[in-house]
Design a protein around this motif. Structure first.
Motif, mmCIF file in Angstrom:
data_model
loop_
_atom_site.group_PDB
_atom_site.id
_atom_site.type_symbol
_atom_site.label_atom_id
_atom_site.label_comp_id
_atom_site.label_asym_id
_atom_site.label_seq_id
_atom_site.Cartn_x
_atom_site.Cartn_y
_atom_site.Cartn_z
ATOM 1 N N TRP A 160 -0.253 7.367 0.737
ATOM 2 C CA TRP A 160 0.654 8.229 -0.486
ATOM 3 C C TRP A 160 0.590 9.796 0.105
ATOM 4 O O TRP A 160 2.121 10.214 -0.576
ATOM 5 C CB TRP A 160 0.098 8.126 -1.530
ATOM 6 C CG TRP A 160 0.335 6.288 -2.431
ATOM 7 C CD1 TRP A 160 -0.569 5.298 -2.206
ATOM 8 C CD2 TRP A 160 2.042 5.656 -2.338
ATOM 9 N NE1 TRP A 160 -0.602 4.415 -2.118
ATOM 10 C CE2 TRP A 160 1.056 4.258 -3.038
ATOM 11 C CE3 TRP A 160 2.629 6.375 -2.881
ATOM 12 C CZ2 TRP A 160 1.886 3.577 -3.296
ATOM 13 C CZ3 TRP A 160 3.714 4.932 -3.701
ATOM 14 C CH2 TRP A 160 3.173 3.883 -3.648
ATOM 15 N N ALA A 161 -0.420 10.645 0.540
ATOM 16 C CA ALA A 161 0.024 11.413 -0.097
ATOM 17 C C ALA A 161 0.750 12.181 1.397
ATOM 18 O O ALA A 161 1.433 12.969 1.228
ATOM 19 C CB ALA A 161 -1.533 12.594 0.761
ATOM 20 N N HIS A 162 1.419 11.288 2.583
ATOM 21 C CA HIS A 162 1.930 11.651 3.852
ATOM 22 C C HIS A 162 3.736 11.155 3.068
ATOM 23 O O HIS A 162 4.541 11.213 4.061
ATOM 24 C CB HIS A 162 1.321 11.622 4.843
ATOM 25 C CG HIS A 162 0.241 12.401 5.454
ATOM 26 N ND1 HIS A 162 -1.057 12.071 5.150
ATOM 27 C CD2 HIS A 162 0.252 14.004 5.486
ATOM 28 C CE1 HIS A 162 -1.979 13.221 5.334
ATOM 29 N NE2 HIS A 162 -1.320 13.666 5.928
ATOM 30 N N LEU A 163 4.253 10.432 2.354
ATOM 31 C CA LEU A 163 5.247 10.000 1.900
ATOM 32 C C LEU A 163 5.695 10.859 0.851
ATOM 33 O O LEU A 163 5.148 11.525 -0.242
ATOM 34 C CB LEU A 163 4.738 8.145 0.939
ATOM 35 C CG LEU A 163 4.537 7.345 2.331
ATOM 36 C CD1 LEU A 163 5.040 6.241 1.253
ATOM 37 C CD2 LEU A 163 5.364 7.601 3.289
ATOM 38 N N ASP A 164 7.260 10.692 1.497
ATOM 39 C CA ASP A 164 8.481 11.974 0.651
ATOM 40 C C ASP A 164 8.767 9.819 -0.357
ATOM 41 O O ASP A 164 9.627 10.416 -1.396
ATOM 42 C CB ASP A 164 9.350 12.857 1.695
ATOM 43 C CG ASP A 164 8.055 13.523 2.161
ATOM 44 O OD1 ASP A 164 7.429 13.956 1.887
ATOM 45 O OD2 ASP A 164 8.314 13.371 3.713
ATOM 46 N N TYR A 165 9.043 9.318 0.015
ATOM 47 C CA TYR A 165 9.865 8.428 -0.823
ATOM 48 C C TYR A 165 8.887 7.128 0.377
ATOM 49 O O TYR A 165 8.074 7.153 1.022
ATOM 50 C CB TYR A 165 11.100 8.008 -0.049
ATOM 51 C CG TYR A 165 11.482 8.170 1.095
ATOM 52 C CD1 TYR A 165 11.929 6.371 1.518
ATOM 53 C CD2 TYR A 165 12.195 8.935 2.111
ATOM 54 C CE1 TYR A 165 12.338 6.140 2.646
ATOM 55 C CE2 TYR A 165 12.270 8.295 3.429
ATOM 56 C CZ TYR A 165 12.531 7.628 3.573
ATOM 57 O OH TYR A 165 13.571 6.978 4.641
ATOM 58 N N LEU A 166 8.312 5.874 -0.397
ATOM 59 C CA LEU A 166 8.097 4.297 -0.254
ATOM 60 C C LEU A 166 10.000 3.727 0.487
ATOM 61 O O LEU A 166 10.423 3.492 -0.357
ATOM 62 C CB LEU A 166 7.646 3.851 -1.243
ATOM 63 C CG LEU A 166 7.319 2.688 -0.993
ATOM 64 C CD1 LEU A 166 5.908 2.259 -0.273
ATOM 65 C CD2 LEU A 166 6.052 2.004 -2.314
ATOM 66 N N GLY A 167 9.571 2.934 1.329
ATOM 67 C CA GLY A 167 10.486 2.800 1.899
ATOM 68 C C GLY A 167 10.207 1.379 2.528
ATOM 69 O O GLY A 167 9.040 1.245 3.602
ATOM 70 N N TRP A 168 11.177 -0.030 2.368
ATOM 71 C CA TRP A 168 11.051 -1.228 3.289
ATOM 72 C C TRP A 168 11.869 -2.173 2.816
ATOM 73 O O TRP A 168 12.520 -2.322 2.795
ATOM 74 C CB TRP A 168 9.233 -2.065 2.537
ATOM 75 C CG TRP A 168 9.167 -2.218 1.079
ATOM 76 C CD1 TRP A 168 9.657 -3.342 1.044
ATOM 77 C CD2 TRP A 168 9.403 -2.248 -0.071
ATOM 78 N NE1 TRP A 168 9.076 -3.514 -0.728
ATOM 79 C CE2 TRP A 168 9.464 -3.119 -1.387
ATOM 80 C CE3 TRP A 168 9.726 -0.550 -0.507
ATOM 81 C CZ2 TRP A 168 9.876 -2.708 -2.578
ATOM 82 C CZ3 TRP A 168 9.841 -0.106 -1.920
ATOM 83 C CH2 TRP A 168 9.560 -1.283 -2.728
ATOM 84 N N HIS A 169 11.101 -3.173 4.205
ATOM 85 C CA HIS A 169 12.152 -4.439 4.604
ATOM 86 C C HIS A 169 11.791 -5.772 3.412
ATOM 87 O O HIS A 169 9.957 -5.307 3.545
ATOM 88 C CB HIS A 169 12.213 -4.903 5.586
ATOM 89 C CG HIS A 169 13.317 -2.903 6.160
ATOM 90 N ND1 HIS A 169 14.605 -3.876 6.505
ATOM 91 C CD2 HIS A 169 12.505 -2.607 7.024
ATOM 92 C CE1 HIS A 169 14.669 -2.714 7.394
ATOM 93 N NE2 HIS A 169 13.455 -2.161 7.850
ATOM 94 N N ASP A 170 12.459 -6.455 2.944
ATOM 95 C CA ASP A 170 11.577 -7.471 2.404
ATOM 96 C C ASP A 170 11.073 -8.765 3.548
ATOM 97 O O ASP A 170 12.716 -8.718 3.745
ATOM 98 C CB ASP A 170 13.301 -8.087 0.896
ATOM 99 C CG ASP A 170 12.416 -9.149 0.084
ATOM 100 O OD1 ASP A 170 11.573 -9.981 1.140
ATOM 101 O OD2 ASP A 170 12.902 -8.897 -0.988
ATOM 102 N N ARG A 171 10.556 -9.161 3.184
ATOM 103 C CA ARG A 171 10.094 -9.858 4.426
ATOM 104 C C ARG A 171 10.953 -10.630 4.380
ATOM 105 O O ARG A 171 11.333 -11.989 5.171
ATOM 106 C CB ARG A 171 8.564 -10.566 4.338
ATOM 107 C CG ARG A 171 7.773 -8.703 4.840
ATOM 108 C CD ARG A 171 6.247 -9.160 4.853
ATOM 109 N NE ARG A 171 6.152 -10.249 3.482
ATOM 110 C CZ ARG A 171 5.658 -9.433 2.816
ATOM 111 N NH1 ARG A 171 5.556 -8.322 2.449
ATOM 112 N NH2 ARG A 171 4.623 -10.051 1.435
ATOM 113 N N LYS A 172 10.968 -12.099 2.994
ATOM 114 C CA LYS A 172 11.664 -12.868 2.015
ATOM 115 C C LYS A 172 13.509 -13.319 2.755
ATOM 116 O O LYS A 172 13.540 -13.816 2.418
ATOM 117 C CB LYS A 172 11.326 -13.444 1.202
ATOM 118 C CG LYS A 172 9.562 -13.723 1.301
ATOM 119 C CD LYS A 172 9.222 -14.441 -0.054
ATOM 120 C CE LYS A 172 8.050 -14.658 0.224
ATOM 121 N NZ LYS A 172 6.842 -14.915 -1.695
ATOM 122 N N ALA A 173 13.827 -11.931 2.710
ATOM 123 C CA ALA A 173 15.477 -11.373 2.323
ATOM 124 C C ALA A 173 15.782 -10.486 3.295
ATOM 125 O O ALA A 173 15.412 -9.174 3.288
ATOM 126 C CB ALA A 173 15.692 -11.279 0.995
#
Length: 168
Positions: A34-47
């Motif tokens: 978290w200390a090196h993130l400016d935003y959390l982004g991810w892809h949905d593995r199921k969609a």
């Protein structure tokens, strides 16, 4: 970025129904730096067409549901510049992401799109050591450039998320 819980993330979405938020497949929150993130982004593995971004907007976690254009690649990977990190070194893995606007505007089909790093690596890109051409040998200049990049990323990402929430 402050660490977020699953409950905070699911409650943060501006443009997703409760059902969509509850069905989202979240990343393993225990492994995130978290200390090196400016935003959390991810892809949905199921969609495969769904992706998510959560950032702090006015001190509160605020998220958006994104759609990519291609299930196999996560979007039309093309040479381009990410609108958020504006990294000119990593230009071959940028995708168009589209977000439904919040509220009635989104229910009426209004969307907004932008080019973002396909794997949401912007936080890493802005912290990249500046090249000699960018900063020379001065460590203070290098640090200043990185700080400006981070500030720019945060501002541009927040502006996009805020625009998704506008219900015009």
């Amino acid at each position: 970025m402050n660490p977020l819980t699953e409950k905070q993330i699911r409650a943060s979405f501006l443009n997703a129904s409760k059902r969509e938020a509850n069905q989202a497949t979240l990343p393993d929150l225990g492994t995130i730096d978290w200390a090196h993130l400016d935003y959390l982004g991810w892809h949905d593995r199921k969609a495969p067409l769904s992706a998510y971004v959560v950032l702090e907007l006015d001190g509160e976690p605020t998220g958006v549901l994104l759609r990519s254009t291609d299930a196999k690649t996560g979007g039309a990977r093309t040479k381009g510049v990410c609108a958020w990190c504006e990294d000119v070194v990593v230009t071959d893995d940028v995708s168009l992401y589209v977000a439904r606007r919040g509220g009635a505007a989104g229910r009426n089909g209004n969307t907004i799109g932008t080019l973002i790093c396909t794997e949401f690596g912007c936080s890493r890109n802005v912290r990249r050591k500046p090249t000699f051409t960018e900063a020379g040998n001065d460590p203070a200049v290098r640090e200043l450039i990185i700080d400006r990049r981070i500030e720019g990323l945060r501002e541009r990402a927040a502006r996009f998320v805020a625009e998704v929430g506008r219900t015009r």
